[in-house]
Write a protein that holds these residues in place. Structure first.
Motif, PDB file in Angstrom:
ATOM      1  N   TYR A 242      -1.439   6.492  35.405  1.00 49.18           N
ATOM      2  CA  TYR A 242      -0.337   6.820  34.484  1.00 49.18           C
ATOM      3  C   TYR A 242      -1.835   8.318  33.892  1.00 49.18           C
ATOM      4  N   GLY A 243      -1.313   9.621  34.651  1.00 47.20           N
ATOM      5  CA  GLY A 243      -2.380  10.338  33.902  1.00 47.20           C
ATOM      6  C   GLY A 243      -3.340  10.375  34.468  1.00 47.20           C
ATOM      7  N   THR A 244      -3.812  10.449  35.452  1.00 48.75           N
ATOM      8  CA  THR A 244      -4.429  10.494  37.122  1.00 48.75           C
ATOM      9  C   THR A 244      -5.430  11.831  36.443  1.00 48.75           C
ATOM     10  N   ALA A 245      -7.076  11.799  37.357  1.00 46.51           N
ATOM     11  CA  ALA A 245      -7.075  12.983  37.282  1.00 46.51           C
ATOM     12  C   ALA A 245      -8.944  13.243  38.334  1.00 46.51           C
ATOM     13  N   VAL A 246      -8.983  14.463  38.460  1.00 46.99           N
ATOM     14  CA  VAL A 246     -10.563  14.186  39.282  1.00 46.99           C
ATOM     15  C   VAL A 246     -11.388  13.550  38.165  1.00 46.99           C
ATOM     16  N   HIS A 247     -12.556  12.912  38.580  1.00 48.19           N
ATOM     17  CA  HIS A 247     -13.300  12.272  38.149  1.00 48.19           C
ATOM     18  C   HIS A 247     -14.849  11.304  39.067  1.00 48.19           C
ATOM     19  N   SER A 248     -15.499  11.957  38.612  1.00 47.66           N
ATOM     20  CA  SER A 248     -17.136  11.074  39.192  1.00 47.66           C
ATOM     21  C   SER A 248     -18.201  10.791  37.925  1.00 47.66           C
ATOM     22  N   GLY A 249     -18.945  10.295  38.738  1.00 45.58           N
ATOM     23  CA  GLY A 249     -19.253   9.247  38.332  1.00 45.58           C
ATOM     24  C   GLY A 249     -20.609   9.617  39.889  1.00 45.58           C
ATOM     25  N   PHE A 250     -22.419   8.885  38.863  1.00 42.08           N
ATOM     26  CA  PHE A 250     -22.907   8.266  39.430  1.00 42.08           C
ATOM     27  C   PHE A 250     -23.877   6.712  38.689  1.00 42.08           C
ATOM     28  N   GLY A 251     -24.692   6.179  39.498  1.00 40.40           N
ATOM     29  CA  GLY A 251     -24.771   4.844  39.281  1.00 40.40           C
ATOM     30  C   GLY A 251     -27.064   5.322  39.418  1.00 40.40           C
ATOM     31  N   LEU A 252     -27.697   4.490  38.925  1.00 45.46           N
ATOM     32  CA  LEU A 252     -28.816   4.888  38.900  1.00 45.46           C
ATOM     33  C   LEU A 252     -30.292   3.464  38.462  1.00 45.46           C
ATOM     34  N   GLY A 253     -30.768   3.049  39.490  1.00 48.84           N
ATOM     35  CA  GLY A 253     -31.164   1.729  39.362  1.00 48.84           C
ATOM     36  C   GLY A 253     -32.641   2.049  38.453  1.00 48.84           C
ATOM     37  N   PHE A 254     -32.777   1.507  37.082  1.00 48.67           N
ATOM     38  CA  PHE A 254     -33.595   1.847  35.767  1.00 48.67           C
ATOM     39  C   PHE A 254     -34.976   1.456  36.594  1.00 48.67           C
ATOM     40  N   GLU A 255     -35.059  -0.027  37.353  1.00 46.39           N
ATOM     41  CA  GLU A 255     -36.704  -0.121  37.428  1.00 46.39           C
ATOM     42  C   GLU A 255     -36.627   0.954  38.443  1.00 46.39           C
ATOM     43  N   ARG A 256     -36.210   0.674  39.654  1.00 45.87           N
ATOM     44  CA  ARG A 256     -36.589   2.400  40.776  1.00 45.87           C
ATOM     45  C   ARG A 256     -37.233   3.187  39.932  1.00 45.87           C
ATOM     46  N   LEU A 257     -36.355   3.809  38.401  1.00 49.22           N
ATOM     47  CA  LEU A 257     -36.998   5.221  37.717  1.00 49.22           C
ATOM     48  C   LEU A 257     -38.498   4.398  37.323  1.00 49.22           C
ATOM     49  N   VAL A 258     -37.914   3.412  36.711  1.00 47.03           N
ATOM     50  CA  VAL A 258     -39.919   3.225  36.292  1.00 47.03           C
ATOM     51  C   VAL A 258     -40.581   3.385  37.079  1.00 47.03           C
ATOM     52  N   MET A 259     -40.756   2.398  38.685  1.00 44.25           N
ATOM     53  CA  MET A 259     -41.254   2.986  39.532  1.00 44.25           C
ATOM     54  C   MET A 259     -41.891   4.130  39.671  1.00 44.25           C
ATOM     55  N   PHE A 260     -41.480   5.053  40.348  1.00 47.73           N
ATOM     56  CA  PHE A 260     -41.266   6.390  40.120  1.00 47.73           C
ATOM     57  C   PHE A 260     -41.966   6.908  39.281  1.00 47.73           C
ATOM     58  N   ALA A 261     -42.360   6.807  37.682  1.00 48.68           N
ATOM     59  CA  ALA A 261     -42.953   7.727  36.918  1.00 48.68           C
ATOM     60  C   ALA A 261     -43.337   6.450  37.010  1.00 48.68           C
ATOM     61  N   THR A 262     -43.941   5.796  36.848  1.00 47.48           N
ATOM     62  CA  THR A 262     -45.210   4.882  36.940  1.00 47.48           C
ATOM     63  C   THR A 262     -46.231   4.677  38.557  1.00 47.48           C
ATOM     64  N   GLY A 263     -46.119   4.981  39.239  1.00 47.07           N
ATOM     65  CA  GLY A 263     -46.468   4.800  40.760  1.00 47.07           C
ATOM     66  C   GLY A 263     -46.572   3.695  41.073  1.00 47.07           C
ATOM     67  N   MET A 264     -45.934   2.427  40.156  1.00 47.85           N
ATOM     68  CA  MET A 264     -46.309   1.256  40.474  1.00 47.85           C
ATOM     69  C   MET A 264     -45.910   1.075  41.745  1.00 47.85           C
ATOM     70  N   GLY A 265     -46.297   0.160  43.504  1.00 52.78           N
ATOM     71  CA  GLY A 265     -45.699  -0.274  44.898  1.00 52.78           C
ATOM     72  C   GLY A 265     -44.674  -0.946  43.832  1.00 52.78           C
ATOM     73  N   ASN A 266     -44.765  -2.214  43.553  1.00 52.20           N
ATOM     74  CA  ASN A 266     -43.360  -2.994  43.227  1.00 52.20           C
ATOM     75  C   ASN A 266     -43.042  -3.149  42.171  1.00 52.20           C
ATOM     76  N   ILE A 267     -41.374  -3.438  42.638  1.00 53.32           N
ATOM     77  CA  ILE A 267     -40.710  -3.755  41.810  1.00 53.32           C
ATOM     78  C   ILE A 267     -40.163  -4.480  40.410  1.00 53.32           C
ATOM     79  N   ARG A 268     -41.574  -6.001  40.466  1.00 55.34           N
ATOM     80  CA  ARG A 268     -41.374  -6.489  40.438  1.00 55.34           C
ATOM     81  C   ARG A 268     -42.552  -6.329  38.919  1.00 55.34           C
TER      82      ARG A 268
END
Length: 477
Positions: free
Chosen positions: A437-463
């Motif tokens: 019903y009205g199909t069309a091209v569409h897209s998206g992505f996923g980002l694990g938030f904790e992985r982003l926080v690890m990158f921004a803080t330099g922490m080595g363990n996701i816990r």
């Protein structure tokens, strides 16, 4: 009288005014100098007590961890290390802290010890800085999508479908665990369960978000997701948060544009709003790096790494081109990689992703057009029949940060892919309806938030970047 935060007292020009502040004692030395912190900033404010005129019973209660209410005059500081201090005229101890048993003493603690005291670990500089950055990143994410015309969608946490096809999900059931109803075949009869079918905690809100994108245009989710993967590494959690935008009428190129713009925006936000916390975490990381062999040390400091992403255009490279680069690379030829790349179709590991970003291109990289057999069923099949319109964004130090794709909008192709993977059409009838019903091209992505926080803080363990980590054999707090 207004109660100020420590951050306000250190930033505003309030010298020679009477002020009021509440917080927790970090240290109390010489029966005179209180280092007070209330969580609003990394920095403490010094409060000077007139101990000769203070009741001794109150003095004894000013211990590390105690909650206090202080009134006094804000003056320019005579000592080193701070610009202003409070000359205390009145102090009330609101909550005592037993110095014999209080675990967060003013000394260096291991992260393992602090995980065991996760309810108190934000009383330390490292964890208060990490959690303020986590909060800032959360706010920036919502602000970015709000400014760009996205609608925030709350996808179900309890679901009957497995979006990833991973199969490692937590079952949700109200049946009697010791004596569940059984079918004639001796299997658990989920028709008698609360929802009338087998249900699990969600691994992703993507499929539901797609349905809303196909009516509201641009939506995003930002919520908890769950994986029952029995993995005890520094990069896995059983409960974590995911950001998942989905956009109608957008192809893979538009998806890559969106993801790059989004990543730069949220990281630029913390550079502008969390400079003290980042400077502290950068120094912590530099001190930690000094204990490592030279070969294992990062070439970039924490802030350099973040600016590396914000300031550089992301290089877009096809999976096929990346495989050739890796096959011909020195570490591959000299067998320095743990996983040697021998042929097209290999699933890239973190070491390969980091080589492309840090050594070969020296900028963030977006890989696209992956082999279909290593990617999920919902990704759009290319005309070659071998690859799909998938994309992964690779960052320095961490490897894959974002995974996304143009979604398969053709009903017949999607049904064929589901059949090949033995995915029941009845389970996802509503997902298939989108293609009718009205199909069309569409897209998206996923980002694990904790992985982003690890990158921004330099922490080595996701816990260490989530308030209370959920991992195998661990659901404390």
């Amino acid at each position: 009288m207004k109660t100020y935060t420590v951050a306000e007292l250190l930033e505003k020009n309030l010298v020679l005014q009477e002020v009021e502040v509440k917080g927790w004692v970090r240290t109390f030395r010489a029966n005179r100098f209180i280092a007070l912190n209330d969580g609003s900033t990394l920095n403490n404010i010094q409060c000077v007590v007139d101990f000769e005129n203070l009741d001794e019973s109150v003095l004894k209660r000013i211990t590390t961890g105690a909650a206090v209410h202080i009134i006094g005059e804000l003056t320019e500081s005579q000592g080193k290390g701070q610009n202003v201090e409070i000359q205390v005229s009145k102090i009330d101890v609101l909550g005592d802290s037993d110095p014999e048993t209080y675990p967060i003493q003013p000394k260096k603690h291991s992260f393992e010890f602090l995980r065991e005291n996760a309810h108190l670990r934000t009383r330390t500089n490292t964890f208060s800085a990490v959690m303020r950055l986590r909060s800032s990143l959360s706010f920036a994410i919502h602000q970015y999508f709000n400014e760009n015309g996205f609608y925030y969608m709350h996808t179900p946490i309890i679901t009957g479908s497995d979006a990833e096809g991973a199969g490692e999900m937590f079952r949700v059931s109200a049946l009697n665990a010791k004596n569940p109803p059984l079918t004639e075949d001796g299997e658990v009869n989920y028709k008698e369960d609360f929802f009338g079918k087998e249900t699990n905690l969600t691994v992703s809100g993507q499929l539901e978000a797609e349905t809303y994108a196909m009516s509201l245009g641009k939506v995003y989710t930002f919520g908890p997701t769950f994986r029952a993967e029995n993995s005890n590494t520094s990069r896995h959690l059983a409960e974590f948060w995911m950001i998942e935008p989905e956009v109608a009428f957008m192809d893979l190129d538009g998806n890559m544009d969106l993801a790059e713009d989004f990543m730069k925006y949220v990281l630029k936000y913390v550079l502008e709003h969390n400079s003290d916390d980042l400077a502290f975490l950068e120094k912590r990381l530099l001190d930690e790096e000094k204990t490592k062999p030279q070969a294992e040390r990062s070439e970039m400091s924490l802030i350099e790494k973040i600016k590396f992403v914000v300031d550089n255009n992301f290089k877009r490279v096809s999976y096929t081109e990346a495989i050739e680069i890796l096959r011909n690379s020195k570490p591959n030829k000299k067998k320095k990689f743990k996983y040697i790349i021998e042929e097209w179709g290999a699933d890239l590991q973190s070491e390969h992703e980091r080589y492309l970003v840090e050594k070969h291109f020296k900028c963030p990289v977006i890989l696209f057009d992956y082999p279909a057999n290593i990617k999920a069923f919902y990704m759009r099949l290319n005309e070659d029949g071998k690859t799909v319109r998938a994309m992964d964004i690779l960052f320095p130090g961490i490897g894959e940060m974002v995974g996304g794709s143009q979604r398969e909008e053709r009903l017949d192709v999607l049904k064929d892919k589901m059949a090949a993977l033995d995915i029941d059409e009845q389970e996802l009838w509503w997902y298939l309806d989108l293609r009718k019903y009205g199909t069309a091209v569409h897209s998206g992505f996923g980002l694990g938030f904790e992985r982003l926080v690890m990158f921004a803080t330099g922490m080595g363990n996701i816990r260490d970047v989530i308030p209370y980590p959920r991992t195998p054999q661990n659901a404390d707090f």
